[in-house]
Write an enzyme that holds these catalytic residues in place. Sequence first.
Site, PDB file in Angstrom:
ATOM      1  N   GLY A 162       0.669  -1.392  -0.094  1.00 27.77           N
ATOM      2  CA  GLY A 162      -0.070   0.135   0.042  1.00 27.77           C
ATOM      3  C   GLY A 162       0.796   1.312   0.036  1.00 27.77           C
ATOM      4  O   GLY A 162       0.514   2.295  -0.639  1.00 27.77           O
ATOM      5  N   ALA A 163       1.959   1.321   0.922  1.00 30.44           N
ATOM      6  CA  ALA A 163       2.638   2.495   0.950  1.00 30.44           C
ATOM      7  C   ALA A 163       3.811   2.272   1.947  1.00 30.44           C
ATOM      8  O   ALA A 163       4.145   0.879   2.415  1.00 30.44           O
ATOM      9  CB  ALA A 163       1.775   3.540   1.784  1.00 30.44           C
ATOM     10  N   MET A 164       4.803   3.058   2.008  1.00 35.74           N
ATOM     11  CA  MET A 164       6.028   2.861   2.639  1.00 35.74           C
ATOM     12  C   MET A 164       6.476   4.149   3.236  1.00 35.74           C
ATOM     13  O   MET A 164       6.454   5.291   2.918  1.00 35.74           O
ATOM     14  CB  MET A 164       7.012   2.407   1.654  1.00 35.74           C
ATOM     15  N   GLU A 165       6.945   4.058   4.744  1.00 39.77           N
ATOM     16  CA  GLU A 165       7.078   5.106   5.552  1.00 39.77           C
ATOM     17  C   GLU A 165       8.568   5.556   5.516  1.00 39.77           C
ATOM     18  O   GLU A 165       8.911   6.134   6.751  1.00 39.77           O
ATOM     19  CB  GLU A 165       6.607   4.777   6.890  1.00 39.77           C
ATOM     20  N   ASN A 166       9.166   5.671   4.487  1.00 40.37           N
ATOM     21  CA  ASN A 166      10.446   6.193   4.285  1.00 40.37           C
ATOM     22  C   ASN A 166      10.642   7.531   5.208  1.00 40.37           C
ATOM     23  O   ASN A 166       9.616   8.237   4.930  1.00 40.37           O
ATOM     24  CB  ASN A 166      10.886   6.369   3.033  1.00 40.37           C
TER      25      ASN A 166
ATOM     26  N   HIS B 213      -1.592   6.211   8.753  1.00 42.49           N
ATOM     27  CA  HIS B 213      -0.676   4.903   9.197  1.00 42.49           C
ATOM     28  C   HIS B 213       0.751   5.309   8.951  1.00 42.49           C
ATOM     29  O   HIS B 213       1.879   5.168   9.678  1.00 42.49           O
ATOM     30  CB  HIS B 213      -0.989   3.762   8.475  1.00 42.49           C
ATOM     31  N   GLU B 214       1.197   5.629   7.605  1.00 41.33           N
ATOM     32  CA  GLU B 214       2.684   6.000   7.202  1.00 41.33           C
ATOM     33  C   GLU B 214       3.084   7.114   8.066  1.00 41.33           C
ATOM     34  O   GLU B 214       4.176   7.037   8.589  1.00 41.33           O
ATOM     35  CB  GLU B 214       2.689   6.059   5.849  1.00 41.33           C
TER      36      GLU B 214
ATOM     37  N   HIS C 127       4.108   6.206  11.539  1.00 38.62           N
ATOM     38  CA  HIS C 127       5.321   5.440  11.616  1.00 38.62           C
ATOM     39  C   HIS C 127       6.454   6.547  11.719  1.00 38.62           C
ATOM     40  O   HIS C 127       7.643   5.941  12.268  1.00 38.62           O
ATOM     41  CB  HIS C 127       5.519   4.520  10.345  1.00 38.62           C
TER      42      HIS C 127
ATOM     43  N   GLU D  31       4.400  -2.115  13.513  1.00 36.01           N
ATOM     44  CA  GLU D  31       3.006  -2.486  12.624  1.00 36.01           C
ATOM     45  C   GLU D  31       2.006  -2.891  13.480  1.00 36.01           C
ATOM     46  O   GLU D  31       0.825  -2.084  13.123  1.00 36.01           O
ATOM     47  CB  GLU D  31       3.294  -3.654  11.428  1.00 36.01           C
TER      48      GLU D  31
HETATM   49  N1  HT7 Z   1       6.073  -0.941   6.130  1.00 36.76           N
HETATM   50  C1  HT7 Z   1       5.826  -0.994   4.940  1.00 36.76           C
HETATM   51  C2  HT7 Z   1       5.969  -2.296   4.494  1.00 36.76           C
HETATM   52  C3  HT7 Z   1       5.963  -2.251   3.054  1.00 36.76           C
HETATM   53  C4  HT7 Z   1       6.569  -3.616   2.488  1.00 36.76           C
HETATM   54  C5  HT7 Z   1       7.131  -4.763   2.798  1.00 36.76           C
HETATM   55  C6  HT7 Z   1       7.506  -5.676   2.069  1.00 36.76           C
HETATM   56  C7  HT7 Z   1       7.483  -5.264   0.810  1.00 36.76           C
HETATM   57  C8  HT7 Z   1       7.153  -4.279   0.141  1.00 36.76           C
HETATM   58  C9  HT7 Z   1       6.503  -3.411   0.870  1.00 36.76           C
HETATM   59  N2  HT7 Z   1       5.965  -1.890   0.718  1.00 36.76           N
HETATM   60  C10 HT7 Z   1       5.751  -1.472   2.115  1.00 36.76           C
HETATM   61  C11 HT7 Z   1       4.253  -0.592   5.015  1.00 36.76           C
HETATM   62  C12 HT7 Z   1       3.591  -0.181   6.145  1.00 36.76           C
HETATM   63  O1  HT7 Z   1       3.017  -1.019   6.986  1.00 36.76           O
HETATM   64  O2  HT7 Z   1       3.300   0.994   6.589  1.00 36.76           O
HETATM   65 ZN    ZN Z   2       2.838  -0.269   8.567  1.00 38.87          ZN
END
Ligand code: HT7
Ligand code: ZN
Length: 874
Positions: A262-266, A298-299, A302, A321
């Site tokens: 879904g998304a990533m918290e960089n 959520h992101e 984080h 998480e």
């Molecule tokens: N913490 C993020 C995890 C995530 C991820 C893990 C494995 C492969 C691709 C990925 N893209 C994002 C997302 C989250 O929980 O906020």
């Molecule tokens: Zn997360």
Amino acid sequence: PQTIYLSEYTVPAYLVDHVDLRFELFEDGARVHSTLTIRRNPQGSELAQPLVLDGDSLTLEAVHLNGDELAPDAYEEHDGQLVVANVPEAFTLGVVTWIEPQNNTRLEGLYKSSGMFCTQCEAEGFRCITYYPDRPDVMARFRTRIEADRSAYPVLLSNGNPVEQGALEDGRHFVTWEDPFPKPCYLFALVAGDLVEKRDSFTTVSGRNIDLRMYVEPRNAEKCDFAMDSLKRAMRWDEEVFGREYDLDIFMIVAVDDFNMGAMENKGLNIFNSSCVLASQDTATDAAFQRIEAIVAHEYFHNWSGNRVTCRDWFQLSLKEGFTVFRDARFSEDMGSPTVKRIEDATLLRTAQFAEDAGPMAHPIRPASYMEISNFYTLTIYEKGAEVVRMIYNLLGPAAFREGSDLYFQRHDGQAVTTDDFVQAMEDASGVDLGQFRLWYEQAGTPVLTVSDDFDEARGIYRLTVEQAIPDTPGQTDKKPQHIPFALGLLGAGGESLPLRLSADDEAPQTERVLDLREPTQSFEFHGLSEKPVPSLLRHFSAPVRVNYPWTREQLLFLMSHDPDGFNRWDAGQRLAVDVIQSLIGQPDSAEIEPRLVDAYRHLLNDTDLDQALVAKMLQLPSEAYLVELSESADVPAIHHARERVLNHLAVALRDDLLACYERNQGGGDYQLTPTAIASRSLRNTALAWLLHIDDERGRELANSQFEQADNMTDRLGALRALVNSGFDEDRTRALDAFYERFSDDPQVVELWFSVQASSSKAGQLPQIHRLLEHPAFDWKNPNKVRSVVAVFAGQNLPAFHNPDGSGYNFLAEQVRRLDDSNPQIAARLVTPLTRWRKFAPTYGQQMKAALEGIRDKQSLSRDVYEVVHKSLA
Ligand code: HT7
Ligand code: ZN
């Protein structure tokens, strides 16, 4: 593949204080220059250790130690590692690698999506960029210089703040970013593309001004407002509820089309799957808006629960998480209807997480081993993990929980820690003993509570006996009883809440109590009652457990209309509907359908006093997936048939009430995203769906006109879905064609178009699914497209997937094999429906198993798919 064990954790031999990165981005690849400032870990072994760095799919061009190029015999490169045997106590290591983002279909590391460069480093993607100790307990400060062609990539982003930029030869330019916060490499991010920037700002509680920026492709410029507003709501909420303030001067969000999750918290640079961030009234449903609000929050959350305090190792994934899902759930509860949010979360848990917990991949929220960590981004880690944090919240109470959370952040700021550190902070701050509670982190499986009761009329005592049992799961038997908070109330015959006196002299009895279950069997006596009450058990889903109690239909009908706990009202309705449907499975069509069900649903449909959002939820019959989950030996066609019978019966009997409900909720006026307006749309679309289910002519007229006149996607899609699932073939085709024609250049809407068809037992039979895969808009490289057809077919179109001839299973196995080489993470996720083969009646189960064996026998299976398939067949 190798299994990695939590018990074998050792601290890193070397620490990295600083990372200096230079990316040269080209069309045929990228050169990455990395300079690491490294020192021996004082907590590590006394003996000199070789330096071991992780790498994957890298072409190594050069290695420098303290500025001097190393001869090739001074290091070894094998099995995904770079090993430098002789290194001093402290040194710099320079590594130059060549990578090919344009050929990266796994979408891990640096890759290209719609012409832009972007990264995904969690969990182990950074090793696809350069050699590095790719583990979360190595935290370093990053400085990143990005160089690229200015006209193709005018926007160059990374974590932190921009500190330098300028022109280079040949039309190229560079930007340098510096992140002052030490972080694990999984939080590293880079984006380069031709993107438009949307700006806003936020003033923090301490008066700092934060620059908020969204970067999207130009065609999406008008779809950013909702996410930006959600971000500001989340920032304010986190200050007010958790005392967490944002720490950098800039916060950026980027939307990309190709993304595995879904998304990533960089840190400072969140990257989103376009479908989880872009929205407009015309293209996004209410559910999509709500999902976007929750994921943006959520992101963002984080930034503290995950980034400032991170995980020591990947076994601790639920530390960030589970806690962050709990935080985003509470945020959503505050933004909308808390009861409805609770119902949605419990539904997901009971339908899908309980199934996972009872299947071959079952694992505790802190697993003890894994082969491929990507397979452990599961409902158990996320959703059950959040329920465990919620139980701590309820056991401590809001004030002590906040003190625990403050202590956790203050004590561990800048550290990589464990779930036990989290529980310890909660215990230290509150004085509440969480000793036995810690078993929730260690033991897999969903506890089953079996409740019985009796009433001693002479003494006025109602006794409730609760037995808990935790089923065996792979590698775990004979489990210890867990500490389960069990909320309940008792209702009198008139629907009143009875006082709960646990002793005869209880002077100030409450009407709701939370019982602490700790033993295999416990009895509780409630005094001073004049009649046998109706128990309302596990209110607001106070623990992620199953409850068995021999409710009569009479009692369920009573709770459905009297329970003061909205969650349990809904639950009573679900239990009643499940009971009625289950009683019809395998029965002839002449078998009578419980007449009181019609009365109960009629009452609901016409109850305008009850919260309409709750009514809308209560009108949803239990899903086929949930009915499968509740079966011992599931026969999907039989379940489908029984459920259809009930739905048809209700729709026929309630036709006039459905039309009245539709009219009452006609809407009009501007589109609003308030809980009331959302509930109203949900009610009218449910009414429409039921009417079309029985091919009602008036319903058909309403659906066609709603489809044509809708001013928002919820209503347009509601009408389309109703038509697609009706027997009106011409209307279905016409509506599907018109919808595609109008939205063919919007990928998110095309995904909806695919999934409406793939989930439909009328329009999603296998030949039609094959046609969708051949459609020009379908793209095997785009995970959203794969999900919207293949995963939706296997997960939501149960009668077609479980075709008795096994064709659905073979189809899925074929797609898994096809994707295994190009995108193993997505391939492994697609396997999930087959892993449940033991749950189904033998004729189905054996064919599912055979399909799994067909995947197992593929040459050179990825580690991701290998783990899921082999564990499922073990
Ligand atoms: N913490 C993020 C995890 C995530 C991820 C893990 C494995 C492969 C691709 C990925 N893209 C994002 C997302 C989250 O929980 O906020
Ligand atoms: Zn997360």
